[in-house]
Write an enzyme that holds these catalytic residues in place. Structure first.
Site, PDB file in Angstrom:
ATOM      1  N   ASP A   8       0.860  -1.176   0.000  1.00 52.57           N
ATOM      2  CA  ASP A   8       0.000   0.000   0.000  1.00 52.57           C
ATOM      3  C   ASP A   8       0.907   1.242   0.000  1.00 52.57           C
ATOM      4  OD1 ASP A   8      -2.234   1.587   0.237  1.00 52.57           O
ATOM      5  OD2 ASP A   8      -2.751   0.948   2.275  1.00 52.57           O
TER       6      ASP A   8
ATOM      7  N   ASP B 265      -9.028   3.802  -1.577  1.00 56.56           N
ATOM      8  CA  ASP B 265      -9.914   4.128  -0.452  1.00 56.56           C
ATOM      9  C   ASP B 265     -11.227   4.741  -0.926  1.00 56.56           C
ATOM     10  OD1 ASP B 265      -7.795   3.158   0.908  1.00 56.56           O
ATOM     11  OD2 ASP B 265      -7.106   5.088   1.687  1.00 56.56           O
TER      12      ASP B 265
ATOM     13  N   GLU C 148       2.571   5.273  -3.781  1.00 52.93           N
ATOM     14  CA  GLU C 148       2.526   6.334  -4.821  1.00 52.93           C
ATOM     15  C   GLU C 148       3.821   7.125  -4.908  1.00 52.93           C
ATOM     16  OE1 GLU C 148       0.247   5.852  -2.409  1.00 52.93           O
ATOM     17  OE2 GLU C 148      -1.078   4.684  -3.683  1.00 52.93           O
TER      18      GLU C 148
END
Ligand SMILES: *[C@@H]1O[C@H](CO)[C@@H](O)[C@H](O)[C@H]1NC(C)=O
Ligand SMILES: *[C@@H]1O[C@H](CO)[C@@H](O)[C@H](O)[C@H]1NC(C)=O
Length: 977
Positions: free
Chosen positions: A539, A615, A542
């Protein structure tokens, strides 16, 4: 998940008010290079005589004898002293690659994006004959000599045509602009000469581009201002931009295509709405800049977590596509000057131009062309297609055991339990928090008992503390990303003060892989507190950085090779999950198929991982857009995708949760997940009737696993997506081009329309052809029409609109089990849905599911067929054949099917697995007899109101019981009417 402050706010402010913090993220007008790019497009539009200043220097044209590439020097009349180089080559499959770079500039532009995305250096066609003329160079190629690529010299324009019709045009609008490297001093020196006259002189029309261009060519083209060339601020952040301006603008037009798809990831429709031109639907271009967008909007062009710069353009005539291998922030404007044509404008912050033109002409061709460039989805482990149960967080080993027990007590199948960040002590991944997870390996063994797996999270931020061996090692090995001054970069994330490994540094690769070994090798670190059934979730890659610009990394940070973060930002997340995937694959010998879920991704990510849409919110809008996002990801080559069931934020009411399971069960990746401050919502907690409905949906997913696995196998070989929008399956049917709320599962013939709104009792399903479609559950028939027809189907809460296209055979396994590996020897049911012509066909691919033995020919690949024969169609035959034997020219994972032995060990172990039932839909009359291997078998017949070939009604159903048919062997069943 992220943002501690907001998390706390939501905790106190219940019910949570959903609002994206838009001000955290740039709009085009807040990004200097995007502003400049759009302003260029504005000037071009306002000036009818606008002409691109870039041209090919005819004296420099050369044809490379080994690569058959056409190369030429390009210059800009605005900056005659700056040199550019163009390289155009045609691959063996007809894809055209167009590259342009600045030559001998002050610096080097980033040119490695393609090297990360491409699976290999593409093979160049040796058959290309370039015809060099005074004003253009062209090549005609293709099996029917129907494709032509033309590079016009002045202005520079690249056109791909088929049968003389323009398919893709680069720089047709003259928006090409490669900002060359320059010094601040040179710009300042020049600036004096840049100003336009304050007031127009008498008789001078400043709108006349020719006049302005002559007076001041550079301001005519680049604009008069010094717009954020050297430094840029956003909020409290300053980007130092030491290299100055280096953006790249290019228009890519599809003059004969009215729909464009792809460029994931955005929360929007599949057929991309316009962002410029009259009546533009959105005001901002589509943005590709991997970002952790808190509570993202359900209808927006904002960036999300990953970027795949691939766009399909489609019309009833043809499908074409482009892939722009650029790793920096990119904005894309979309306009339809006419309904049947599309203009796009791509503006990137840095990097070379590296555009692949895919000529199609069918969607399947485009998928194959893109797969040859960046690879196909890897065939996942079969269990990974089961149901995944996640939550932030299961708080202890006993909590995990309890959840498992509850699933089993309620007879709900599940394959994987997930642990979010709270398993790790102080968010130091790999290190268990022993207060709540005192016995992690025992816990995993308890889960493995039911042949289930666990997935635990490993994020890319490393807590900066000497007591954390992973950070210590990374620091010692000098693997961490640096600030512009060369010092270790420190940012704020879950563990507090954190550092990030630079996965662009090859030295990080073996090191990272070594961390996942479960058995210690000498005194080196090993993750002994994990097992071979522990898989990984990446996760925040980015990367998400709470105190960074746009919640990410400063663009002037430095990576391996001296490249700035801005150059590689969109690729960064892929390298992280790639290395994790390789680590998981190679922690055992022989390797096992890995499973790594990633949030951030780039072109090529599909080769190794699964992704989810991040999300999302527990709202109907998010549920609906999740469907089109997954379709868009499939268009972008990333099949193994899904959205969090239930929505990450919020507390969905039971009706919404049930519908969300319907969406998830028909997504390639099927996982429920929830934020830490939501109420528990495991499906067993639901009251009746909701609980039973969800149990049925979970069982439906499991019964259809053979269909999903077969679709994944096909995707892994051909590049065709696992879920297919209408335009992919019916490329000529205009009525389906904009559809993104119903789709097909692989090539199976299953058409699904998950319900994504409240209080629905029925819905319309669009049928694209004059064919019969059967309700999967009831056998009710619907009849389409040649030009498309809407039919109304029931969609009460317990119903999922799921139709079988007439002419399909669907293999299922219908014994409820607790996990998918327990279904290994379960018998099959075949649903044979006869077409109006009385035929049907289906496929089944099966292998051991976890290892790479299938690459050594250990698999079963069957074709099922039904045909109508005999006088007046009085005999129906259903048969099973070895499909591999029919495709000797094909290869699976590099293994030629010609060498395939259908008596391989796996097939022999499966011999006792039988077809326990054949359900035949749409027979014209009651059978006189049903025979297998010459012997009568048991059957039951329920007459329908209508035969398949007639009007709508309930189809006749013939159930053939236990026809003595093994799943591995050839057989024929003969039905006499
Ligand atoms: C992943 O890593 C392997 C091994 O270094 C490399 O060959 C491959 O190109 C990488 N793929 C991606 C998508 O980064
Ligand atoms: C089907 O319904 C949609 C949505 O109402 C409509 O736009 C479309 O024209 C209909 N198609 C046909 C063939 O009736």
């Amino acid at each position: 998940m992220r943002d501690l402050t907001l998390l706390l706010l939501t905790l106190v402010a219940l019910p949570a008010v959903f609002a994206v913090k838009s001000h955290d993220f740039k709009t085009c007008s807040q990004a200097g290079f995007c502003r400049r790019g759009r302003a260029l497009a504005e000037r071009a539009k306002e000036n009818p005589s606008w002409k691109s200043p870039y041209s090919v220097d005819p004296s420099s044209v050369a044809i490379d004898s080994t690569t058959a590439a056409f190369t030429a020097g390009v210059k800009s009349s605005i900056y005659p002293e700056v040199k550019f180089g163009l390289d155009v080559r045609v691959h063996r499959d007809g894809v055209v690659r167009v590259r342009m770079d600045e030559i001998d500039g002050l610096r080097k532009r980033y040119d490695e994006a393609a090297s990360w995305a491409l699976v290999a250096e593409p093979e160049v066609s040796q058959d290309i004959q370039w015809t060099v003329a005074k004003d253009a160079v062209r090549a005609v190629y293709g099996d029917n000599k129907d494709i032509e690529v033309v590079v016009a010299y002045e202005p520079l324009r690249v056109t791909l045509l088929r049968n003389g019709k323009e398919q893709i045009v680069l720089n047709g609008e003259g928006l090409l602009h490669m900002e060359h490297f320059r010094t601040k001093e040179a710009v300042e020196q020049e600036k004096s000469g840049w100003a336009l006259p304050e007031a127009p002189e008498e008789g001078l029309d400043l709108d006349d581009a020719q006049v302005v261009m002559q007076m001041n060519p550079r301001s005519w083209f680049e604009g008069a201002g010094d717009d954020a060339l050297w430094e840029e601020t956003f909020g409290s952040w300053t980007d130092s931009k030491p290299k100055g301006p280096e953006s790249l603008s290019i228009d890519v037009n599809f003059p004969n295509h009215g729909h464009v798809y792809g460029i994931p990831q955005h929360a929007t429709r599949l057929s991309l709405p316009t962002t410029s031109g009259e009546d533009a639907y959105y005001s901002d271009p589509y943005r590709l800049y991997n970002a952790d967008v808190f509570e993202y909007l359900a209808d927006s062009t904002m960036s999300l977590y990953g970027s795949i710069p691939v766009m399909h353009a489609h019309s009833a005539d043809s499908t074409v596509a482009i892939f722009h291998a650029v790793g920096s922030e990119t904005w894309i404007d979309v306009a339809h000057p006419k309904p049947s044509s599309t203009h796009t404008h791509w503006i990137s912050e840095s990097g070379i131009m590296d555009i692949f033109l895919m000529p199609g002409p069918t969607p399947a061709d485009v998928f194959a062309q893109y797969a040859r460039l960046t690879g196909t989805s890897a065939l996942p482990a079969q269990w990974a297609l089961g149901y995944h149960q996640c939550r932030w967080n299961y708080i202890s080993s006993d909590d995990v055991r309890d959840v498992q027990t509850r699933f089993d007590e309620e007879d709900m199948p599940v394959d994987v339990f997930w642990l979010d960040i709270e398993y790790a002590e102080d968010h130091k991944y790999f290190i268990w928090d022993k207060k709540s997870f005192s016995d992690p390996v025992d816990m995993m063994h308890d889960v493995e008992e039911i042949q289930r797996k666990m997935v635990v999270i490993v994020d890319p931020h490393l807590k900066r503390t000497d007591s954390y061996p992973i950070y210590q090692q990374a620091k010692e090995l000098d693997l961490l990303i640096k600030k512009k001054d060369g010092q270790e970069y420190e940012g704020w994330c879950w563990p507090g003060s954190s550092a990030w490994v630079d996965f662009f540094n090859p030295a990080s690769w073996d090191w990272w892989k070594s961390l996942f070994k479960t058995v210690s090798d000498g005194d080196k670190w090993a993750w002994t507190e994990s097992t071979e059934n522990t898989y990984i979730w990446n996760d925040m890659n980015e990367p998400s950085i709470f105190n960074g610009p746009e919640i990410s990394m400063p663009r002037d940070n430095i990576h391996y090779g001296g490249w700035e973060h801005r150059d590689v930002h969109n690729i960064n997340g892929m390298l992280f999950h790639n290395m994790t995937t390789l680590a998981v694959m190679h922690r055992t010998d022989p390797p096992k198929r890995p499973f790594v879920l990633t949030r951030s991704f780039y072109a090529g990510s599909q080769r190794l991982s699964a992704m989810w849409t991040g999300d999302n919110l527990g709202t109907w809008e998010h549920m609906a857009v999740g469907v089109s996002m997954v379709l868009s990801l499939n268009v972008g080559g990333f099949s193994f995708s899904g959205s969090d069931v239930g929505g990450f934020f919020g507390n969905p009411e039971p009706e919404m949760l049930v519908r969300w399971y319907g969406v998830g069960a028909f997504s390639p990746f099927f996982r429920a997940h929830a934020h830490i401050d939501t109420k528990r919502r495991e499906p067993y907690l639901l009251d009746e009737p909701y609980k039973s409905i969800v149990r049925d949906i979970l069982r439906l997913r499991y019964s259809l696993l053979p269909v999903w696995y077969t679709a994944f196998r096909e995707a892994s070989v051909t590049g065709l997506p696992v879920v297919r929008p209408h335009y992919v399956v019916f490329p000529q049917d205009e009525g389906g081009f904009a559809l993104d709320d119903q789709y097909f599962v692989g090539g199976s013939g299953l058409l699904v329309k998950p319900i994504t709104s409240k209080d629905v009792t029925e819905t319309t399903v669009y049928l694209p052809e004059n064919e019969v479609y059967y309700d999967y559950f009831t056998g009710q028939t619907y009849r389409g029409a040649a030009k498309g027809k809407n039919v109304t189907v029931p969609a009460e809460l317990h119903q999922i609109p799921l139709l079988i296209r007439g002419g399909s055979i669907i293999p299922t396994r219908e014994r409820p089990r607790r996990s998918s590996p327990l279904m290994k020897y379960d018998p099959f049911t075949l649903r044979v849905a006869l077409s109006t012509g009385g035929t049907a066909r289906g496929e089944l691919y099966l292998d051991e599911g976890e290892t790479y033995a299938h690459r050594e020919g250990q698999f079963i690949w069957r074709e099922f067929e039904a045909t109508t024969e005999g006088k007046k169609g009085k005999e129906i035959r259903v048969r099973s054949r070895n499909l591999a034997a029919q495709k000797p020219g094909e290869a699976v994972d590099g293994v030629a099917l010609a060498a395939y032995d259908d008596k391989n060990d796996f097939a022999r172990a499966m011999e006792r697995v039988r077809v326990e039932r054949i359900v035949l839909l749409g027979l014209a009359a009651k059978p006189k007899s049903v025979k297998a291997a010459g012997k009568d078998v048991d059957w039951e017949f329920k007459a329908g109101a209508a035969a398949a070939s007639k009007a709508e009604g309930s189809a006749s159903v013939l159930v053939v019981k236990d026809p003595h048919a093994s799943i591995t062997s050839d057989w024929d069943i003969i039905i006499q009417l």
